[in-house]
Design an enzyme around this catalytic site. Sequence first.
Site, short mmCIF file in Angstrom:
data_model
loop_
_atom_site.label_atom_id
_atom_site.label_comp_id
_atom_site.label_asym_id
_atom_site.label_seq_id
_atom_site.Cartn_x
_atom_site.Cartn_y
_atom_site.Cartn_z
N SER A 73 5.96 -1.77 -2.14
CA SER A 73 6.00 -2.70 -3.28
C SER A 73 5.02 -2.28 -4.37
CB SER A 73 5.75 -4.14 -2.82
OG SER A 73 4.65 -4.26 -1.95
N GLY B 195 -0.69 2.68 6.68
CA GLY B 195 -0.85 1.96 7.95
C GLY B 195 -0.26 0.57 7.93
N LYS B 196 0.57 0.25 6.95
CA LYS B 196 1.11 -1.10 6.80
C LYS B 196 1.94 -1.52 8.01
CE LYS B 196 3.33 -0.07 3.08
NZ LYS B 196 2.95 1.38 3.11
N SER B 197 2.92 -0.71 8.37
CA SER B 197 3.81 -1.08 9.48
C SER B 197 3.06 -1.15 10.80
CB SER B 197 4.97 -0.08 9.58
OG SER B 197 5.80 -0.16 8.44
N GLY C 272 0.84 -1.19 0.00
CA GLY C 272 0.00 0.00 0.00
C GLY C 272 0.87 1.24 0.00
N LEU C 273 0.23 2.39 -0.12
CA LEU C 273 0.96 3.65 -0.18
C LEU C 273 1.66 3.96 1.14
CD1 LEU C 273 -1.76 5.77 -1.99
CD2 LEU C 273 0.37 4.93 -3.00
N SER C 274 2.64 4.84 1.07
CA SER C 274 3.27 5.34 2.29
C SER C 274 2.21 6.03 3.14
CB SER C 274 4.38 6.35 1.92
OG SER C 274 4.97 6.88 3.08
N GLY C 275 2.17 5.69 4.43
CA GLY C 275 1.18 6.27 5.33
C GLY C 275 -0.13 5.53 5.36
#
Length: 231
Positions: free
Chosen positions: A139, A70-72, A65-68
């Site tokens: 990615s 919420g992945k991490s 997903g995009l930066s920001g």
Amino acid sequence: MQASTTALEEAPADNVPVERRSKFGRFVHNPQSRGGDINWHYGTVTSIARERLLHQSPATLWLTGLSGAGKSTLAYALEKLLLERGHCCFVVDGDNLRHHLNSDLGFSPHDRRENIRRAAEVAHLLNEAGMIVITAFISPFQADRAMAKEIIGEERFIEVHVSTPGIVCERRDPKGLYAKARRGEIPEFTGISAPYEAPLNPDLELNSELHTIEDAAEKLYAHMIGLCYIK
């Protein structure tokens, strides 16, 4: 010295498909020669033995997903949830990997691809140890995620699209990256000056704007139970 016979040694020495093993490194540009002195070493402990010991089947949840988006945050919440419920797991985070293993890589399409290739190999190794892996990588390219799936193995790869809209990600901008990208200080920034190719058929889609992190982690946990990775 004669080794004792145990339940771990009764199964075949290795159940990794030969065709997959022989393809490792196939995505590397100008790979080093595999001379006759390099051989595959077979262990006596099988994946089945590890699954019985850990009461789980290894899998990689690939959060994209995009930066920001919420992945991490989601990855670490799920890791905590899994560990609290007795499951052996580990987060492979994109930013963390770039501090060490991938510190020599930039953000060109070639370097992004190599970044994903190395991350997939790390996830594969941890899966071979019997662990559940949760990755958090932008990615952005479909072809790179397909490569990761092939390295890890289709039967272990769970693609999760953290589909938080770009306008929300930019409004959050927790690292100040979107602002820098808008000022031209960060070239090839995904979502601003570089494309993001959303998954066409992800195994699961989660929008962190619509779910709390705790709810999203529970949804991922339930999804893994449904796929029988967690016993």
